[in-house]
Design a protein around this motif. Structure first.
Motif, PDB file in Angstrom:
ATOM      1  N   UNK A  30       0.831  -1.209   0.000  1.00  0.00           N
ATOM      2  CA  UNK A  30       0.000   0.000   0.000  1.00  0.00           C
ATOM      3  C   UNK A  30       0.866   1.259   0.000  1.00  0.00           C
ATOM      4  N   UNK A  31       1.942   1.252   0.812  1.00  0.00           N
ATOM      5  CA  UNK A  31       2.831   2.416   0.854  1.00  0.00           C
ATOM      6  C   UNK A  31       3.447   2.668  -0.513  1.00  0.00           C
ATOM      7  N   UNK A  32       3.868   1.604  -1.175  1.00  0.00           N
ATOM      8  CA  UNK A  32       4.490   1.775  -2.492  1.00  0.00           C
ATOM      9  C   UNK A  32       3.467   2.276  -3.505  1.00  0.00           C
ATOM     10  N   UNK A  33       2.257   1.741  -3.469  1.00  0.00           N
ATOM     11  CA  UNK A  33       1.203   2.187  -4.379  1.00  0.00           C
ATOM     12  C   UNK A  33       0.905   3.677  -4.159  1.00  0.00           C
ATOM     13  N   UNK A  34       0.757   4.066  -2.903  1.00  0.00           N
ATOM     14  CA  UNK A  34       0.461   5.474  -2.585  1.00  0.00           C
ATOM     15  C   UNK A  34       1.622   6.385  -2.984  1.00  0.00           C
ATOM     16  N   UNK A  35       2.836   5.895  -2.789  1.00  0.00           N
ATOM     17  CA  UNK A  35       4.017   6.695  -3.153  1.00  0.00           C
ATOM     18  C   UNK A  35       4.017   7.003  -4.652  1.00  0.00           C
ATOM     19  N   UNK A  36       3.765   5.990  -5.486  1.00  0.00           N
ATOM     20  CA  UNK A  36       3.803   6.234  -6.928  1.00  0.00           C
ATOM     21  C   UNK A  36       2.648   7.128  -7.381  1.00  0.00           C
ATOM     22  N   UNK A  37       1.503   7.026  -6.732  1.00  0.00           N
ATOM     23  CA  UNK A  37       0.411   7.941  -7.075  1.00  0.00           C
ATOM     24  C   UNK A  37       0.782   9.373  -6.697  1.00  0.00           C
ATOM     25  N   UNK A  38       1.461   9.533  -5.557  1.00  0.00           N
ATOM     26  CA  UNK A  38       1.976  10.853  -5.167  1.00  0.00           C
ATOM     27  C   UNK A  38       2.983  11.365  -6.202  1.00  0.00           C
TER      28      UNK A  38
END
Length: 729
Positions: free
Chosen positions: A594-602
């Protein structure tokens, strides 16, 4: 006889071998047809080969080749001797409905693919009277995959046909002009024949492995790869935290998937040369030297002015005919958008293959759209399966917004993840805690003070300068190792091996390594403590993957720090990724999907364009393709670099360079020299040339002859060491 090539034999240059144009054209047509059959266009390849050198029937060309070869030095050349355009004119007349796909490859088989406007100008020429325009009686039909064609595919199709023609042309020419070199291209083993070697290697590893939790998880990952390898050609992802055995697991999947789907080769694309050297070494160990091709830096022959030098170097370029290729992202993707033969000749060998994109998160967001589009085309038209592998998987599926409503990424469809979500690998492989200290900027001396509190420690920074400054401040109380791209691949490889050996030796208490990012992805080393300069979350997690990798401690620590403002992050992508990470806040399980997914969306929300050079404008209009212009603009590295050969002590570099000067380039020689090359900017090259540090030993090939210009600690030195030594004396 119409002559295609002339070869002088004997020292007195009085004996000659002549290759007829009919023989050469037939040889090229046979090879080109074979190559194009991989994507259902065999007859198209045949036509390209038969027509490409029809212009050599011109009287002026026959005079030209006899004069320049020395066969008849006194003959007068009357008129224009250029020949490539003639076959294109004939193709247009014979195949009016299909000529856009034929004309550009034929007319550009020497000078490179044309922009549409320049091609139109060539098409205004006329076929010389002496050229025989015989109908070929070869009917062309569109392949079955025409039903799936999209505007973004057309430039790839043109380039792929071009690849078939130019590689066939070079190979047939090489077999006549450089027969001994041609013999080096002996037939390689098939993937079916090589798979038992991989099976035995993995079996031996399993027998030697201790019954640890980490090894149990690695076996689970391999089992998942075996299970999911049965799928059809498509997009797959393997998301495994560092230390999970991703490299060998992805290779196992690739072999099983390739054999099941009848694919011919496995291509592994990696962001950093250092990982290529390591990965290629492992693969050569398993499969043998002759079955693994390692391809990264090279001299670009298309930039040479001397025609003879250019031709020799082109024959020495890679065509990726081995069953296993290890290359860089830059080499792979820039070739997919190239216009010149030396880069394009390899492309047809990507067809019907498995492509592993290792550490896929490193692909620049500025070029993400054309890269994603090209991968989609290669899957649909050229039967390529793609495996995205990383510990920090970017979001490549679906549509994503950029910095404003007009900016968006049109991603891929149906990427199949090999590891099921309930495997919970990020938790089960958790061996490191992150400590963020980046709110309190540090000087170089501050960082050195912190690092030297530990005996075995790795520090990863963002620039060569930072690495050098921190390294030179370390106390001389043990083993200090510096790694950056100012070092040649052979040197980096030896230093990484020295790190591994030193860490295993209990008597070598102090082992401190200062490195740029080249060490943080795919390099198998294990430190109890890691320091990482602030960066994007993906880079931080990659660096953390070098910490407590084998789980020898209950928990390792990775410290994230920032440098004071005079050494702040360079503007651009690194700052962008760091800001995306910081904007996520602090309440995250940083190792979770989830952290990686959110990071790339950011990160995507900060991107002003996913197609910085507007490739869509240049290449998606079927009637006005700008192939040459697009190739010049598609550069993954902002500042163009040039490889320079360094004179590393205790190596036979000078002998290799002397051989180059005396006999010219060959495939095997240029491959050896690439191990002792450092890529530098053109601006730096000009400075070094002014200071007399660099010699141009062969057109386009640069050499630093003074061994004192290359440090065993930090690599290529950019100050004039000869002058400094003189002043000391």
């Amino acid at each position: 006889m119409i002559i295609s090539h002339i070869l002088s034999i004997g020292d007195d240059r009085k004996d000659w071998l002549l290759q007829s144009n009919d023989d050469h054209s037939a040889g090229v047509a046979e090879l080109s047809s074979k190559f194009a059959s991989e994507f259902g266009m065999s007859e198209w390849g045949n036509v390209l080969g038969l027509l490409h050198d029809k212009g050599k029937e011109k009287v002026a060309f026959q005079q030209h080749i006899m004069k320049t070869s020395g066969y008849n030095p006194d003959i007068k050349v009357v008129g224009d001797s250029s020949h490539a355009y003639v076959g294109g004119l004939i193709a247009r007349d014979l195949y009016p409905n299909f000529h856009p796909l034929l004309v550009n490859p034929i007319m550009g088989h020497h000078r490179g693919l044309y922009d549409y406007t320049d091609l139109i100008e060539e098409l205004n020429k006329t076929i010389p009277a002496e050229v025989k325009v015989n109908s070929l009686n070869i009917k062309l039909a569109l392949p079955e995959h025409v039903k799936t064609w999209q505007p973004k595919d057309f430039h790839h199709l043109t380039r792929m046909l071009y690849s078939c023609l130019v590689d066939a042309d070079y190979l047939d020419t090489e077999s006549f002009m450089m027969y001994e070199q041609s013999c080096l291209r002996k037939s390689k083993s098939s993937l079916d024949e090589l798979y038992p070697l991989l099976h035995d290697y993995l079996d031996n590893l399993k027998k030697k492995a201790k019954a640890t939790a980490v090894n149990t998880i690695r076996q689970e990952i391999q089992n998942a790869c075996i299970k999911e390898s049965e799928g059809e050609t498509g997009f797959y992802s393997l998301t495994v935290p560092t230390g999970g055995g991703k490299t060998l697991s992805s290779l196992l999947w690739a072999f099983k998937h390739a054999i099941k789907n009848g694919k011919k080769r496995i291509i592994i694309a990696i962001p950093y040369t250092s990982i290529i050297v390591q990965t290629a070494s492992i693969l050569r160990n398993i499969f043998g030297e002759e079955n693994v091709l390692e391809h990264h830096s090279s001299v670009d022959p298309d930039k040479l002015k001397d025609g003879d030098n250019k031709d020799k170097l082109k024959l020495a370029t890679e065509n990726w005919d081995a069953p296993i290729i290890v290359t860089t992202n830059v080499q792979l993707f820039e070739s997919m958008f190239a216009s010149h033969s030396s880069k394009c000749r390899k492309l047809h060998n990507i067809c019907n293959s498995v492509l592993i994109l290792d550490e896929v998160q490193t692909i620049p967001t500025d070029f993400l759209q054309p890269i994603v589009d090209s991968l989609d085309t290669y899957k649909r038209l050229f039967n390529v399966s793609v495996l995205f592998t990383t510990a920090s998987q970017p979001v490549l599926e679906g549509t994503h917004k950029g910095s404003n409503p007009m900016v968006k990424l049109e991603g891929l469809e149906n990427i199949k993840e090999i590891i099921p979500p309930n495997a919970n690998l990020h938790e089960r492989l958790r061996r490191v805690k992150l400590v963020f200290k980046d709110e309190y900027p540090s000087t170089y001396d501050d960082i050195v003070d912190e690092i030297t509190q530990y005996d075995r420690v790795l520090c990863v920074v963002n620039t060569r300068r930072d690495a050098k400054e921190i390294f030179e401040r370390l106390p001389d109380d043990g083993i200090n190792i510096h790694l950056s791209r100012m070092m040649c691949p052979a040197h980096i490889s030896k230093e990484i091996e020295r790190i591994r050996t030193s860490l295993k030796c209990s008597t070598k208490k102090v082992v401190r390594v200062i490195s740029t990012q080249l060490i943080e992805a795919g390099v198998d080393i294990d430190f109890p403590i890691v320091f990482r300069q602030e960066a994007g979350l993906d880079s931080i997690l990659q660096a953390a993957g070098r910490c407590n990798r084998e789980g020898k401690q209950q928990m390792g620590t990775t410290y994230v720090f920032s440098l004071s403002k005079e050494h702040r992050l360079p503007k651009g992508f690194i700052t962008q990724t760091n800001n995306a990470r910081k904007n996520m806040g602090k309440d995250y399980d940083w190792f979770s999907p989830k952290a990686m997914n959110d990071y790339f969306l950011q990160l995507y929300s900060r991107v002003n364009s996913f197609d910085k050079q507007d490739m869509k404008y240049y290449l998606n209009n079927i009637n006005q393709l700008l192939m040459e212009t697009a190739a010049e603009k598609f550069k993954l590295i902002d500042e163009s670099t040039v490889p320079v050969i360094v004179n590393k002590k205790d190596e036979d570099v000078c002998d290799l360079v002397q051989h180059l000067v005396k006999f010219g380039p060959s495939y095997s020689l240029m491959k050896k020299l690439s191990a002792f090359s450092v890529n530098i900017s053109r601006r730096l090259l000009d400075d070094l040339k002014k200071d007399g540090i660099v010699d141009e030993v062969f057109e386009g090939v640069y050499f630093v002859p003074n061994s004192s210009q290359y440090s065993d600690s930090i690599g290529l030195l950019t100050e004039n060491q000869w002058l400094e030594e003189t002043f000391v004396v």
